[in-house]
Design a protein around this motif. Structure first.
Motif, PDB file in Angstrom:
ATOM      1  N   PHE A  61       2.589  18.543   5.447  1.00  0.00           N
ATOM      2  CA  PHE A  61       2.089  17.684   4.376  1.00  0.00           C
ATOM      3  C   PHE A  61       1.413  18.549   3.319  1.00  0.00           C
ATOM      4  O   PHE A  61       0.321  19.067   3.556  1.00  0.00           O
ATOM      5  N   PRO A  62       2.052  18.745   2.184  1.00  0.00           N
ATOM      6  CA  PRO A  62       1.420  19.532   1.118  1.00  0.00           C
ATOM      7  C   PRO A  62       0.163  18.809   0.626  1.00  0.00           C
ATOM      8  O   PRO A  62       0.051  17.590   0.768  1.00  0.00           O
TER       9      PRO A  62
ATOM     10  N   SER B 149       0.826  -1.219   0.000  1.00  0.00           N
ATOM     11  CA  SER B 149       0.000   0.000   0.000  1.00  0.00           C
ATOM     12  C   SER B 149       0.857   1.263   0.000  1.00  0.00           C
ATOM     13  O   SER B 149       0.442   2.297  -0.530  1.00  0.00           O
ATOM     14  N   LEU B 150       2.050   1.188   0.580  1.00  0.00           N
ATOM     15  CA  LEU B 150       2.924   2.373   0.572  1.00  0.00           C
ATOM     16  C   LEU B 150       3.434   2.642  -0.843  1.00  0.00           C
ATOM     17  O   LEU B 150       3.417   3.771  -1.320  1.00  0.00           O
ATOM     18  N   ALA B 151       3.882   1.576  -1.510  1.00  0.00           N
ATOM     19  CA  ALA B 151       4.405   1.749  -2.878  1.00  0.00           C
ATOM     20  C   ALA B 151       3.315   2.281  -3.818  1.00  0.00           C
ATOM     21  O   ALA B 151       3.600   3.046  -4.737  1.00  0.00           O
ATOM     22  N   GLU B 152       2.052   1.854  -3.567  1.00  0.00           N
ATOM     23  CA  GLU B 152       0.947   2.314  -4.429  1.00  0.00           C
ATOM     24  C   GLU B 152       0.576   3.782  -4.165  1.00  0.00           C
ATOM     25  O   GLU B 152      -0.173   4.381  -4.934  1.00  0.00           O
ATOM     26  N   SER B 153       1.036   4.354  -3.044  1.00  0.00           N
ATOM     27  CA  SER B 153       0.511   5.648  -2.590  1.00  0.00           C
ATOM     28  C   SER B 153       1.134   6.855  -3.308  1.00  0.00           C
ATOM     29  O   SER B 153       0.681   7.980  -3.119  1.00  0.00           O
ATOM     30  N   ILE B 154       2.151   6.621  -4.114  1.00  0.00           N
ATOM     31  CA  ILE B 154       2.834   7.766  -4.739  1.00  0.00           C
ATOM     32  C   ILE B 154       3.329   7.408  -6.142  1.00  0.00           C
ATOM     33  O   ILE B 154       3.738   6.266  -6.372  1.00  0.00           O
TER      34      ILE B 154
ATOM     35  N   ASP C 291       5.773   7.476   3.364  1.00  0.00           N
ATOM     36  CA  ASP C 291       5.078   6.997   4.568  1.00  0.00           C
ATOM     37  C   ASP C 291       4.895   8.133   5.586  1.00  0.00           C
ATOM     38  O   ASP C 291       5.870   8.612   6.172  1.00  0.00           O
ATOM     39  N   GLU C 292       3.643   8.528   5.774  1.00  0.00           N
ATOM     40  CA  GLU C 292       3.330   9.614   6.720  1.00  0.00           C
ATOM     41  C   GLU C 292       3.856   9.312   8.132  1.00  0.00           C
ATOM     42  O   GLU C 292       4.460  10.164   8.785  1.00  0.00           O
TER      43      GLU C 292
ATOM     44  N   TRP D 179       4.372  13.033   2.967  1.00  0.00           N
ATOM     45  CA  TRP D 179       3.344  12.559   2.033  1.00  0.00           C
ATOM     46  C   TRP D 179       2.416  11.652   2.822  1.00  0.00           C
ATOM     47  O   TRP D 179       2.853  11.020   3.777  1.00  0.00           O
ATOM     48  N   ARG D 180       1.126  11.589   2.422  1.00  0.00           N
ATOM     49  CA  ARG D 180       0.167  10.850   3.245  1.00  0.00           C
ATOM     50  C   ARG D 180       0.020   9.379   2.852  1.00  0.00           C
ATOM     51  O   ARG D 180      -1.086   8.864   2.794  1.00  0.00           O
ATOM     52  N   GLY D 181       1.115   8.699   2.591  1.00  0.00           N
ATOM     53  CA  GLY D 181       1.042   7.253   2.348  1.00  0.00           C
ATOM     54  C   GLY D 181       0.995   6.517   3.676  1.00  0.00           C
ATOM     55  O   GLY D 181       1.544   6.984   4.668  1.00  0.00           O
TER      56      GLY D 181
END
Ligand code: 13P
Ligand code: SF4
Length: 363
Positions: free
Chosen positions: A206-207, A127-132, A189-190, A229-231
């Motif tokens: 967090f922009p 899920s982290l890799a997918e977040s950005i 990762d937030e 970033w909000r991952g």
């Protein structure tokens, strides 16, 4: 052979052992964590995998989250993301079979363009890799020119290619400090970013993306030092401070360990936070008997199998659906059918390699 869950121990060459011998060894180690009827069947798979691995001149790398019957039998090397990246960088085998998730196998490929890298499942994401995306990183760089970009290893190659340096959970603070920059971009990762900010004494912002533009929230302090970033990791974000409190109420002697992908509140409530291997080592070295692990559940089973004197309390309602894709059956198929081959386009690989190598040089 050492019975501990040592991360860098090379497993003895077992291709000459019979299925019965493999079964007896598995039973001795895994009888408390794997049902016996499953062990018989899995011993046959292990025998086939070990033979094929030798025949094909392959190395098997196994992440700490692999299920116990796989983890304790077929990997040549076991460990956390950083240790496995190091082993991938050093191997002289023709084929690397990565029992982990896609971003880990990609990192192995980035380091080994001439070798075949196989991931036993095509569904083992993160899920982290997918977040950005790479485009997200390009927008951040355009908004904050000249600010160095640190990306967690839990990202895909295109994102690594846009970064100055990678980090893992075991070296994130060290990597950030090595940059000697007041402000850094830390992705994706937030919670890891917040935990690093806390440890390094930095402010974090967090922009937000509005109408395709990267904007700062209205109340942003001018002295921000980490741009995050909000991952989130879909496993570690589920643990709460109440989980820690409830466990301490029920087991007053419990020692609580939290992975740094957990929220800062959970990390603060825990007794220790570190990478998966740092958690394993902590349990092995600690004189305490009972531990709560706030991380993927299989790791608790792997620790119990190697340390029968320890008791692991774990919250197994949340599992990593990606790590759980990797089975002995699929690993055998991976070797038989040469699947799933990991490829990284050369222009991306070359740029991603710089970020990975820079991290490996730091340690
Ligand atoms: P480690 O590098 O600590 O093994 O973490 C990898 C991971 O994906 C944790 O969720
Ligand atoms: Fe990704 Fe979380 Fe699974 Fe690790 S546990 S692979 S961070 S989804």
């Amino acid at each position: 052979m050492d019975t501990k869950l040592e991360s860098t121990i090379e497993v003895e060459k077992p291709s000459t052992r019979t299925v019965e011998e493999i079964y007896q060894e598995m039973k001795a180690k895994l009888h408390d964590v794997v049902p016996e009827f499953e062990l018989r069947y899995k011993a046959e798979l292990v025998k086939e995998i070990l033979e094929l691995k030798a025949e094909k001149n392959a190395v098997i790398l196994g992440h700490n989250y692999m299920e116990p019957a796989l983890f304790h039998t077929i990997p040549d090397f076991k460990g956390d993301s950083l240790e496995l990246a190091r082993k991938a960088a050093a191997t002289d085998k023709d084929i690397i079979v990565f029992c982990g998730v896609k971003f880990m196998a990609e990192t192995a490929k980035i380091l080994n363009p001439d070798k075949t890298v196989l991931l036993p499942s095509d569904k083992a994401g993160c899920s982290l890799a997918e977040s950005i995306t790479a485009e997200d990183v390009r927008q951040l760089k355009a908004r904050f020119p000249g600010v160095p970009v640190v990306t967690y290893i839990n990202t895909y190659a295109e994102v690594k290619a846009e970064s100055d340096i990678c980090c893992t959970s075991s070296n994130a603070v060290k990597v950030v400090e090595s940059l000697k920059s007041d402000t850094i971009i830390f992705l994706p990762d937030e919670y890891l970013a917040k935990n690093v900010a806390r440890e390094t004494g930095k402010h974090i912002i967090f922009p937000v993306v509005r109408n395709g533009r990267m904007e700062l929230p209205a109340d942003t302090e001018l002295d921000y030092q980490i741009i995050g970033w909000r991952g989130r990791c879909e496993v570690h974000e589920k643990f709460t401070v109440d989980d820690v409190k409830n466990a301490r109420r029920q087991f007053p002697d419990v020692v609580v360990l939290a992975h740094p992908e957990c929220s800062p509140e959970v990390v603060e409530a825990a007794d220790f936070s570190g990478s998966t291997t740092a958690m394993v080592r902590y349990v092995e070295k600690s004189p305490a008997r009972r531990f709560l692990l706030l991380t993927e559940c299989s790791m608790g089973d792997n620790i119990i199998a190697a340390n029968p004197d320890k008791e692991i309390v774990r919250l197994c309602s949340v599992r990593c659906p990606h790590m759980n894709q990797i089975t002995l059956e699929d690993t055998l198929k991976a070797l038989q059918l040469n699947q799933y081959v990991i490829d990284v386009p050369e222009p991306i690989r070359v740029r991603a390699l710089r970020a990975v190598q820079r991290m490996l040089e730091i340690g």
